[in-house]
Design a protein around this motif. Structure first.
Motif, PDB file in Angstrom:
ATOM      1  N   ILE A  78       0.899  -1.293   0.138  1.00 51.43           N
ATOM      2  CA  ILE A  78      -0.021   0.280   0.056  1.00 51.43           C
ATOM      3  C   ILE A  78       1.009   1.335   0.013  1.00 51.43           C
ATOM      4  O   ILE A  78       1.729   1.454   0.669  1.00 51.43           O
ATOM      5  CB  ILE A  78      -0.960  -0.066   1.184  1.00 51.43           C
ATOM      6  CG1 ILE A  78      -1.739  -1.195   1.349  1.00 51.43           C
ATOM      7  CG2 ILE A  78      -1.795   1.364   1.468  1.00 51.43           C
ATOM      8  CD1 ILE A  78      -2.342  -1.356   2.383  1.00 51.43           C
ATOM      9  N   PRO A  79       0.447   2.227  -0.939  1.00 48.77           N
ATOM     10  CA  PRO A  79       1.266   3.455  -0.625  1.00 48.77           C
ATOM     11  C   PRO A  79       1.534   4.060   0.619  1.00 48.77           C
ATOM     12  O   PRO A  79       0.456   4.209   1.577  1.00 48.77           O
ATOM     13  CB  PRO A  79       0.658   4.506  -1.948  1.00 48.77           C
ATOM     14  CG  PRO A  79      -0.397   3.545  -2.610  1.00 48.77           C
ATOM     15  CD  PRO A  79      -0.601   2.312  -1.737  1.00 48.77           C
ATOM     16  N   VAL A  80       2.643   4.652   1.062  1.00 47.68           N
ATOM     17  CA  VAL A  80       2.957   5.005   2.396  1.00 47.68           C
ATOM     18  C   VAL A  80       3.034   6.553   2.334  1.00 47.68           C
ATOM     19  O   VAL A  80       3.292   7.200   3.270  1.00 47.68           O
ATOM     20  CB  VAL A  80       4.226   4.377   2.970  1.00 47.68           C
ATOM     21  CG1 VAL A  80       3.875   2.928   3.182  1.00 47.68           C
ATOM     22  CG2 VAL A  80       5.500   4.645   1.971  1.00 47.68           C
ATOM     23  N   ASP A  81       3.344   7.120   0.958  1.00 43.20           N
ATOM     24  CA  ASP A  81       3.505   8.364   1.117  1.00 43.20           C
ATOM     25  C   ASP A  81       2.348   9.529   1.233  1.00 43.20           C
ATOM     26  O   ASP A  81       1.287   8.827   1.464  1.00 43.20           O
ATOM     27  CB  ASP A  81       4.090   8.961  -0.415  1.00 43.20           C
ATOM     28  CG  ASP A  81       3.210   8.612  -1.666  1.00 43.20           C
ATOM     29  OD1 ASP A  81       2.507   7.377  -1.372  1.00 43.20           O
ATOM     30  OD2 ASP A  81       2.776   9.094  -2.629  1.00 43.20           O
ATOM     31  N   ILE A  82       2.523  10.654   1.402  1.00 43.22           N
ATOM     32  CA  ILE A  82       0.994  11.592   1.824  1.00 43.22           C
ATOM     33  C   ILE A  82       0.072  11.667   0.735  1.00 43.22           C
ATOM     34  O   ILE A  82       0.494  11.925  -0.645  1.00 43.22           O
ATOM     35  CB  ILE A  82       1.727  12.750   2.370  1.00 43.22           C
ATOM     36  CG1 ILE A  82       2.549  12.599   3.647  1.00 43.22           C
ATOM     37  CG2 ILE A  82       0.508  13.711   2.785  1.00 43.22           C
ATOM     38  CD1 ILE A  82       2.117  11.759   4.772  1.00 43.22           C
ATOM     39  N   GLU A  83      -0.965  11.413   0.708  1.00 44.62           N
ATOM     40  CA  GLU A  83      -2.001  11.685  -0.040  1.00 44.62           C
ATOM     41  C   GLU A  83      -2.426  13.233  -0.159  1.00 44.62           C
ATOM     42  O   GLU A  83      -2.813  13.912   1.149  1.00 44.62           O
ATOM     43  CB  GLU A  83      -3.347  10.946   0.045  1.00 44.62           C
ATOM     44  CG  GLU A  83      -4.371  10.795  -1.032  1.00 44.62           C
ATOM     45  CD  GLU A  83      -5.031  12.117  -1.179  1.00 44.62           C
ATOM     46  OE1 GLU A  83      -5.223  12.710  -2.288  1.00 44.62           O
ATOM     47  OE2 GLU A  83      -5.492  12.487  -0.204  1.00 44.62           O
ATOM     48  N   PRO A  84      -2.232  14.019  -1.184  1.00 39.45           N
ATOM     49  CA  PRO A  84      -2.452  15.591  -0.946  1.00 39.45           C
ATOM     50  C   PRO A  84      -3.524  16.135  -0.718  1.00 39.45           C
ATOM     51  O   PRO A  84      -3.662  17.226   0.119  1.00 39.45           O
ATOM     52  CB  PRO A  84      -1.694  16.014  -2.329  1.00 39.45           C
ATOM     53  CG  PRO A  84      -2.188  14.804  -3.211  1.00 39.45           C
ATOM     54  CD  PRO A  84      -1.743  13.847  -2.519  1.00 39.45           C
ATOM     55  N   LYS A  85      -4.566  15.512  -0.981  1.00 40.22           N
ATOM     56  CA  LYS A  85      -5.887  16.085  -0.553  1.00 40.22           C
ATOM     57  C   LYS A  85      -6.355  16.119   0.910  1.00 40.22           C
ATOM     58  O   LYS A  85      -6.914  17.004   1.438  1.00 40.22           O
ATOM     59  CB  LYS A  85      -7.123  15.453  -1.376  1.00 40.22           C
ATOM     60  CG  LYS A  85      -7.029  16.111  -2.973  1.00 40.22           C
ATOM     61  CD  LYS A  85      -7.887  15.165  -3.716  1.00 40.22           C
ATOM     62  CE  LYS A  85      -7.682  15.452  -5.137  1.00 40.22           C
ATOM     63  NZ  LYS A  85      -8.628  14.724  -6.069  1.00 40.22           N
ATOM     64  N   THR A  86      -5.894  14.915   1.700  1.00 42.55           N
ATOM     65  CA  THR A  86      -6.210  14.807   3.040  1.00 42.55           C
ATOM     66  C   THR A  86      -5.023  15.074   3.893  1.00 42.55           C
ATOM     67  O   THR A  86      -5.354  15.104   5.091  1.00 42.55           O
ATOM     68  CB  THR A  86      -6.796  13.209   3.122  1.00 42.55           C
ATOM     69  OG1 THR A  86      -5.412  12.368   2.743  1.00 42.55           O
ATOM     70  CG2 THR A  86      -7.867  12.869   2.205  1.00 42.55           C
ATOM     71  N   GLY A  87      -3.798  14.877   3.239  1.00 41.44           N
ATOM     72  CA  GLY A  87      -2.769  15.237   4.118  1.00 41.44           C
ATOM     73  C   GLY A  87      -2.397  14.003   4.773  1.00 41.44           C
ATOM     74  O   GLY A  87      -1.598  13.976   6.144  1.00 41.44           O
ATOM     75  N   LEU A  88      -3.178  12.874   4.621  1.00 36.38           N
ATOM     76  CA  LEU A  88      -2.941  11.607   5.438  1.00 36.38           C
ATOM     77  C   LEU A  88      -1.963  10.674   4.429  1.00 36.38           C
ATOM     78  O   LEU A  88      -1.809  10.759   3.548  1.00 36.38           O
ATOM     79  CB  LEU A  88      -4.115  11.036   5.711  1.00 36.38           C
ATOM     80  CG  LEU A  88      -5.208  11.870   6.389  1.00 36.38           C
ATOM     81  CD1 LEU A  88      -6.578  11.072   6.564  1.00 36.38           C
ATOM     82  CD2 LEU A  88      -4.730  12.147   7.928  1.00 36.38           C
ATOM     83  N   SER A  89      -1.316   9.736   5.325  1.00 32.05           N
ATOM     84  CA  SER A  89      -0.514   8.618   4.480  1.00 32.05           C
ATOM     85  C   SER A  89      -1.555   7.785   3.546  1.00 32.05           C
ATOM     86  O   SER A  89      -2.724   7.910   3.834  1.00 32.05           O
ATOM     87  CB  SER A  89       0.144   7.912   5.403  1.00 32.05           C
ATOM     88  OG  SER A  89      -0.726   6.963   6.356  1.00 32.05           O
ATOM     89  N   GLY A  90      -0.897   7.134   2.575  1.00 32.83           N
ATOM     90  CA  GLY A  90      -1.806   6.443   1.762  1.00 32.83           C
ATOM     91  C   GLY A  90      -2.499   5.068   2.492  1.00 32.83           C
ATOM     92  O   GLY A  90      -3.534   4.773   2.442  1.00 32.83           O
TER      93      GLY A  90
END
Length: 693
Positions: A78-90
């Motif tokens: 599962i992606p671990v980088d930050i999802e830009p719209k929510t500011g949460l990790s993948g």
């Protein structure tokens, strides 16, 4: 206990997941074992989708003794980088946001079953605890959740448990680094404990269902290996499924009868356009017309029997209730074969009669798979495909592929296509004949009928639901049963020893067998496909055989007859087995007090009764009577123990899984001796209770 002081930043997340907890049936169908298994397959299917996309070829499922379940894969992780719209990790987005995932566009998955984006988050919401570990970039990332809320568990001693103290995140979530991953190694490990506040008491993971579906998935994804490890019992259950072939092997595995054709493969594709809302970079949803590709792959064969075995899948997700792809398959099959029958009407001698769908499907084993980007399912459980355009594409592929097969000049193809036409026309003629017979020969009661077997001792009542037909082993037992029965509602039909094994015999042999024909005739509802349970003359059918090995064999032969030719009686719960006693213990009483009679039904029960009498210093007659058969009882004893509704015990025969039951009957009663011999010699899987019903 869940913390009540979670922070405001989680309200939007928990608002969505709270809806899942309030109405779980909307997302997983039910909160019993079926819903529990649905949650597990939501997680497994995510790993399977990765394998379908070419990432990872191994999935492991572990059922732990503490009721948790663990799923491992070797995919991208599962992606671990930050999802830009929510500011949460993948990871947090996947497990806490409804309708979030990598399957909404065409970038990550060309064809996937998990299209609603709620699978992982729903499982998380319905779990008391969920732990996820992701191997990516040379590191192992980890995160834990309690009923959908991210935080940390205080696992004292290192042993993970849902009862450990839990602290939710307050100011910000942490996707912690739990260790290092080997170079080039990627994958995901998920372990969760289902929330017992949600699921019904007694709901548990079904090993057989898990094994069955894992096998099915391995058939559908050639090259994928699925390992199952069940640690809940005294002995671990380990199974590995991996199949190099495809759905052709699946058809061979599913087929319940001997083939009259090879397994045919019908493949093709088509395109269609549909207008769907597409998320724009600005955040707006804009209706956009897209061109979709639909790939169709079908394997089928006709056999000598009349049962239909059909499995349909969309992006390897099973659709047990069908949908547009199944409608297209049946439509194409009907249209083409009707045209073929009309073109060969002189040879087939069909006249003006028309084929029905059941005529074509009789004896057919087929697996239908379609791959469609973003299919429209009816509900999150994905049991019905709703994409309208798929119907015409599947029908076209079926018609075109069958036309090539029927036009082939190869000797095998010509002989097999001729056999198919002969079979379906024969089914049509049988159906028309049965309907005509039913219309002209209405069911007669015992007083009107002169064709019922002379050995039938019928009851007086015409109340079908209250009446009972007792199939009695032997004439000696019949004589006693006549005196013991209630003639108002209990009918007796004696059989002579062991009837024909209909699992091996043909239909004509079965119908010509006196005992089998008598049973079918007395029940009065027909047999096979023409069986009409509404015409059955009795509400219950009760098998009365001796409590010995021969009696068990007779019951097995009778059950085989009902299972193959009168299965609706079993499915409706109207077939029973009487439970006669094995022993009679007479306890002596001093003075004028009458002696006491105790009946026992097993050696263990007898030992317990005798031990109790010994402790109570009670005297009993020796030798203890051991019944060798029903005929040894007098009428009062038989009535009290076996026939009187107030005292008797009956075992209802159930068929919870017809497919598994069919395999057991074929193993125990079929033509192939070698597997049956291995089964008996092995002994570890043999449970007399499965047969001696």
């Amino acid at each position: 206990m869940a913390s009540s002081d979670y922070s405001a930043r989680h309200l939007s997340v928990l608002e969505g997941l709270e809806a899942v907890r309030k109405r779980p049936g909307m997302y997983i169908g039910s909160t019993d074992a079926r819903g529990l298994m649905h949650c597990l397959w939501e997680i497994i299917d995510n790993s399977v989708d990765e394998a379908l996309s070419g990432h990872g070829s191994q999935i492991s499922v572990i059922l732990h003794a503490d009721d948790s379940v663990e799923v491992h894969d070797r995919a991208r992780g599962i992606p671990v980088d930050i999802e830009p719209k929510t500011g949460l990790s993948g990871v947090e987005v996947v497990f806490t946001k409804l309708h979030a995932g990598g399957k909404f566009g065409s970038g990550s998955y060309a064809a996937s079953g998990g299209l609603h984006g709620v699978g992982a988050s729903v499982v998380n919401a319905l779990s008391e605890r969920l732990d996820v570990e992701v191997d990516r970039n040379g590191k192992t990332y980890a995160m834990s959740f309690h009923r959908g809320e991210p935080g940390n568990f205080d696992d004292k001693g290192g042993e993970k448990t849902p009862d450990a103290p839990f602290a939710p995140f307050i100011s910000g979530s942490e996707l912690r680094i739990a260790g290092k991953a080997a170079r080039g190694v990627t994958g995901t490990r998920i372990r969760y404990w289902a929330d017992r506040q949600i699921f019904t008491k007694g709901a548990e993971f079904q090993t057989e269902e898990l094994l069955s579906r894992a096998r099915q998935t391995a058939f559908l994804v050639p090259g994928l290996t699925i390992d199952i490890l069940d640690l809940r019992g005294e002995e671990p259950v380990t199974e590995t499924f991996s199949f190099a072939g495809g759905i052709s092997e699946f058809v061979d595995y599913l087929s319940p009868d001997a083939p009259i054709t090879d397994t045919w493969r019908l493949q093709g594709s088509g395109t269609f356009t549909e207008t769907v809302p597409v998320l724009q970079p600005t955040g707006a949803m804009v209706p956009t017309e897209l061109t979709r590709d639909c790939e169709v792959d079908i394997a089928l064969r006709w056999g000598t029997g009349y049962e239909t075995v059909f499995r349909s899948f969309v992006n390897i997700i099973a659709t047990p209730k069908g949908g547009t792809h199944q409608n297209g398959f049946e439509q194409g099959l009907m249209k083409f074969l009707r045209a073929q029958v009309e073109a060969n009407s002189r040879r087939l001698k069909v006249g003006n009669d028309k084929l029905d769908k059941d005529d074509i499907l009789a004896g057919l084993t087929a697996v239908l798979t379609v791959r469609v980007p973003e299919p429209q399912f009816e509900g999150q459980t994905k049991e019905i495909l709703g994409t309208p355009a798929v119907r015409a594409i599947v029908a076209s592929v079926v018609t075109k592929a069958l036309a090539e097969r029927f036009a082939s000049t190869k000797r095998d193809d010509k002989s097999q296509t001729a056999l198919v036409l002969d079979k379906i026309v024969s089914e049509m003629k049988s159906r028309i004949s049965a309907r005509s017979h039913k219309e002209t020969q209405r069911r007669k009661n015992a007083l009107e009928s002169s064709s019922l077997p002379a050995k039938l001792v019928d009851c007086r009542s015409n109340d079908v639901l209250n009446s009972e037909l007792m199939i009695v082993e032997g004439d000696s037992a019949l004589g006693t049963a006549k005196l013991a029965r209630d003639s108002e509602y209990q009918a007796l039909l004696p059989i002579r020893g062991k009837i024909l094994n209909v699992q091996k015999a043909s239909v004509s042999d079965m119908l010509s067998n006196l005992e089998c024909a008598s049973i079918i005739q007395v029940i009065g509802a027909g047999s096979g496909r023409s069986f009409d349970i509404d015409q059955a003359r009795y509400g219950k059918v009760i098998m009365m055989a001796d409590a010995d090995v021969d009696g068990a064999h007779i019951r097995t032969l009778l059950l085989t007859l009902f299972f193959r030719y009168m299965r609706p009686m079993i499915e409706a719960g109207r077939v029973y087995s009487a439970v006669p006693p094995l022993h009679r213990v007479i306890v002596k009483h001093a003075g004028k007090k009458p002696n006491e009679t105790i009946y026992t039904y097993s050696e263990r029960e007898l030992e317990g009764v005798l031990a109790t009498l010994k402790r109570q210093n009670k005297v009993y007659e020796n030798p203890i009577q051991r019944y060798k058969g029903l005929g040894e009882m007098d009428a009062d004893q038989l009535a009290t123990t076996t026939m009187d509704r107030r005292h008797r015990t009956l075992r209802r025969v159930n068929v919870n899984d017809a497919e598994d039951a069919a395999r057991v009957f074929e193993l125990l009663m079929g033509n192939d001796v070698a597997p049956r011999k291995e089964f008996i010699i092995a002994g570890d899987g043999f449970d007399r209770g499965r047969i001696d019903v």
